[in-house]
Design an enzyme around this catalytic site. Structure first.
Site, PDB file in Angstrom:
ATOM      1  N   CYS A   1       0.803  -1.232   0.000  1.00  0.00           N
ATOM      2  CA  CYS A   1       0.000   0.000   0.000  1.00  0.00           C
ATOM      3  C   CYS A   1       0.839   1.287   0.000  1.00  0.00           C
ATOM      4  CB  CYS A   1      -0.945  -0.010   1.199  1.00  0.00           C
ATOM      5  SG  CYS A   1      -0.174  -0.546   2.714  1.00  0.00           S
TER       6      CYS A   1
ATOM      7  N   HIS B   1      -2.597   6.650   4.229  1.00  0.00           N
ATOM      8  CA  HIS B   1      -1.162   6.645   4.529  1.00  0.00           C
ATOM      9  C   HIS B   1      -0.522   7.947   4.000  1.00  0.00           C
ATOM     10  CE1 HIS B   1      -1.594   2.611   5.781  1.00  0.00           C
ATOM     11  NE2 HIS B   1      -0.886   1.961   4.884  1.00  0.00           N
TER      12      HIS B   1
HETATM   13  N1  LIG Z   1      -5.621  -2.847   4.680  1.00  0.00           N
HETATM   14  C1  LIG Z   1      -4.817  -2.374   3.751  1.00  0.00           C
HETATM   15  O1  LIG Z   1      -4.591  -1.142   3.615  1.00  0.00           O
HETATM   16  C2  LIG Z   1      -4.127  -3.322   2.825  1.00  0.00           C
HETATM   17  C3  LIG Z   1      -3.414  -2.780   1.755  1.00  0.00           C
HETATM   18  C4  LIG Z   1      -2.771  -3.648   0.879  1.00  0.00           C
HETATM   19  C5  LIG Z   1      -2.842  -5.003   1.086  1.00  0.00           C
HETATM   20  N2  LIG Z   1      -3.530  -5.511   2.140  1.00  0.00           N
HETATM   21  C6  LIG Z   1      -3.556  -6.967   2.311  1.00  0.00           C
HETATM   22  O2  LIG Z   1      -4.869  -7.444   2.060  1.00  0.00           O
HETATM   23  C7  LIG Z   1      -5.131  -8.565   2.919  1.00  0.00           C
HETATM   24  C8  LIG Z   1      -6.432  -8.310   3.680  1.00  0.00           C
HETATM   25  O3  LIG Z   1      -6.352  -7.089   4.364  1.00  0.00           O
HETATM   26  P1  LIG Z   1      -7.615  -6.423   5.071  1.00  0.00           P
HETATM   27  O4  LIG Z   1      -7.130  -5.098   5.508  1.00  0.00           O
HETATM   28  O5  LIG Z   1      -8.829  -6.514   4.238  1.00  0.00           O
HETATM   29  O6  LIG Z   1      -7.778  -7.378   6.359  1.00  0.00           O
HETATM   30  P2  LIG Z   1      -9.089  -7.722   7.228  1.00  0.00           P
HETATM   31  O7  LIG Z   1      -9.992  -6.556   7.328  1.00  0.00           O
HETATM   32  O8  LIG Z   1      -8.561  -8.314   8.484  1.00  0.00           O
HETATM   33  O9  LIG Z   1      -9.834  -8.860   6.391  1.00  0.00           O
HETATM   34  C9  LIG Z   1      -9.300 -10.158   6.276  1.00  0.00           C
HETATM   35  C10 LIG Z   1     -10.141 -10.985   5.332  1.00  0.00           C
HETATM   36  O10 LIG Z   1      -9.530 -12.276   5.230  1.00  0.00           O
HETATM   37  C11 LIG Z   1     -10.491 -13.262   5.573  1.00  0.00           C
HETATM   38  N3  LIG Z   1      -9.871 -14.397   6.223  1.00  0.00           N
HETATM   39  C12 LIG Z   1      -9.240 -14.430   7.427  1.00  0.00           C
HETATM   40  N4  LIG Z   1      -8.883 -15.704   7.731  1.00  0.00           N
HETATM   41  C13 LIG Z   1      -9.331 -16.473   6.712  1.00  0.00           C
HETATM   42  C14 LIG Z   1      -9.297 -17.875   6.434  1.00  0.00           C
HETATM   43  N5  LIG Z   1      -8.726 -18.737   7.279  1.00  0.00           N
HETATM   44  N6  LIG Z   1      -9.844 -18.330   5.281  1.00  0.00           N
HETATM   45  C15 LIG Z   1     -10.418 -17.464   4.416  1.00  0.00           C
HETATM   46  N7  LIG Z   1     -10.495 -16.131   4.622  1.00  0.00           N
HETATM   47  C16 LIG Z   1      -9.954 -15.650   5.745  1.00  0.00           C
HETATM   48  C17 LIG Z   1     -11.443 -12.561   6.517  1.00  0.00           C
HETATM   49  O11 LIG Z   1     -12.647 -13.305   6.573  1.00  0.00           O
HETATM   50  P3  LIG Z   1     -13.556 -13.339   7.915  1.00  0.00           P
HETATM   51  O12 LIG Z   1     -14.355 -12.071   7.888  1.00  0.00           O
HETATM   52  O13 LIG Z   1     -14.380 -14.559   7.704  1.00  0.00           O
HETATM   53  O14 LIG Z   1     -12.614 -13.429   9.070  1.00  0.00           O
HETATM   54  C18 LIG Z   1     -11.566 -11.215   5.832  1.00  0.00           C
HETATM   55  O15 LIG Z   1     -12.441 -11.298   4.737  1.00  0.00           O
HETATM   56  C19 LIG Z   1      -3.886  -8.723   3.804  1.00  0.00           C
HETATM   57  O16 LIG Z   1      -3.039  -9.676   3.225  1.00  0.00           O
HETATM   58  C20 LIG Z   1      -3.228  -7.368   3.729  1.00  0.00           C
HETATM   59  O17 LIG Z   1      -1.851  -7.443   3.941  1.00  0.00           O
HETATM   60  C21 LIG Z   1      -4.190  -4.696   3.001  1.00  0.00           C
END
Ligand SMILES: NC(=O)c1ccc[n+]([C@@H]2O[C@H](COP(=O)([O-])OP(=O)(O)OC[C@H]3O[C@@H](n4cnc5c(N)ncnc54)[C@H](OP(=O)(O)O)[C@@H]3O)[C@@H](O)[C@H]2O)c1
Length: 356
Positions: free
Chosen positions: A144, A260
């Protein structure tokens, strides 16, 4: 500033893609659903995939609802486009099987960013890599903080040449997902009530983030840097195709909910003129340069799909040193929007099932 319209539906496709959104209940996944609707991205169907905890829930998606499927048991047959944002280990384990089933995968995690068979794409910088389907079937979405930085470094490199980049980031709680946002809100409320309240148990941010700043994001590596800082260096080199780019980052978490910021010092090879540099940056797609005042995560939120740039200047003692401040919405520009723009270009190039 120029705006880019979605290329998605402009070119005729046999039929719009069938989408699977892995991590569709998370902060990035929900942002992605919002953007699909806002940008009018044409699709035939959307499946939501998440953890077994969410499986069976019925949730809104553009044009209707979807019942959440568990990643463990879902198959990707018939999926044309699969977006993964559920974490690095889950992408490493499951994205290849989606690609093997014929989907073009756009992966938001760190799993494939340095994989030579999976291009690492910022559409405004190296979108031409989407002219053909990657060997792995996977396109990696960069970190990001790397995405907005690479979008500014590219024209600076082309005009002045890059010698060295030194960046300090000020990264929001939403970078830690929905639980990061929830923790910052709860921690802030607890500390307002009692300033000596203990840090949240098992804080995602070490000592807690409310009224604090934390100079460590992601794993600490042996050399004393962090994985987040290493990602910024390695990914910038790959996106800009500058294998030996000298880039040093210090990544800091700050008590901001979303958005950010980065303070960037760029040593360039030719003397830079501030007025020309400002015009150059402002001419980039979806970039706004603030000539009066400067952007902050709060003020930039009014135009969340732009990279906001302010305080463009040169060092008074060194005209080959450029300094600037940038702000970008990490959930959109740093994740979901970049991923959707990858998909828009991939569809336009005809490398997505249904459009092939
Ligand atoms: N946030 C950012 O700014 C950002 C930027 C770039 C990249 N990312 C990347 O994107 C990814 C997700 O980030 P996020 O911010 O959206 O996180 P988040 O809000 O914590 O969401 C996580 C997602 O993953 C799912 N998940 C968790 N455990 C799982 C499992 N065992 N099997 C299948 N699905 C599962 C969750 O489902 P449940 O609801 O069922 O738990 C939820 O849909 C991460 O790898 C992060 O590094 C994030």
């Amino acid at each position: 500033m120029t705006a880019t319209l979605p290329e998605t539906t402009a070119r005729a496709t046999a039929r719009p893609p069938r989408i699977a959104l892995v991590g569709g209940t998370g902060a990035v996944g929900r942002t992605f659903l919002e953007l699909i609707a806002q940008r009018g991205f044409a699709f035939e169907s959307i499946r939501l995939v998440a953890s077994p905890r969410s499986a069976g829930r019925t949730l809104p998606v553009p044009g209707g609802t979807a019942v959440v499927e568990s990643l463990e048991t879902c198959d990707f047959d018939g999926v044309d486009l699969a977006f993964f944002s559920a974490g690095t280990p889950l992408s490493a384990a499951h994205a290849p099987r989606a690609a093997a089933a014929g989907a073009l995968v756009v992966d938001n995690t760190n799993a494939f960013r340095m994989d030579p068979a999976s291009p690492l794409v910022v559409p405004q910088v190296n979108g031409d890599l989407l002219a053909r389907r990657p060997e792995s079937g996977i396109v990696a979405n960069p970190n990001c903080s790397t995405i907005p930085l690479a979008r500014l470094l590219k024209p600076i490199q082309e005009r002045y040449g890059l010698d060295r980049v030194t960046v300090s980031t000020y990264q929001a709680a939403s970078g830690g997902g929905q639980s990061g946002i929830d923790e910052l809100r709860a921690d802030t409320a607890a500390r307002l009530a009692d300033f000596s309240a203990p840090a949240p148990e098992d804080s995602k941010f070490g000592p807690g983030l409310a009224f604090n700043v934390v100079p460590a994001i992601d794993k600490l590596l042996e050399h004393g840097g962090t994985l987040e800082e290493q990602k910024m260096r390695q990914e910038s080199r790959r996106i800009l195709d500058l294998g030996s780019l000298d880039l040093t980052a210090t990544c800091v978490r700050v008590p901001v909910v979303n958005g950010h910021s980065e303070a960037v010092v760029i040593d360039v090879q030719q003397e830079a003129d501030v007025r020309e540099l400002t015009t150059l940056l402002d001419a980039q797609e979806e970039v706004r340069v603030w000539r009066e005042g400067w952007p902050t995560p709060r003020t930039a939120a009014a135009e969340p799909d732009l990279v906001h740039v302010g305080r463009v200047r040169t060092d008074p003692e060194n005209p080959r040193r450029v300094l600037l401040w940038l702000v970008a919405d990490n959930l959109r520009i740093g994740a979901a929007l970049n991923a959707l723009q990858i998909a828009e270009k991939a569809v336009a190039h005809g490398i997505v099932g249904g459009s092939r």
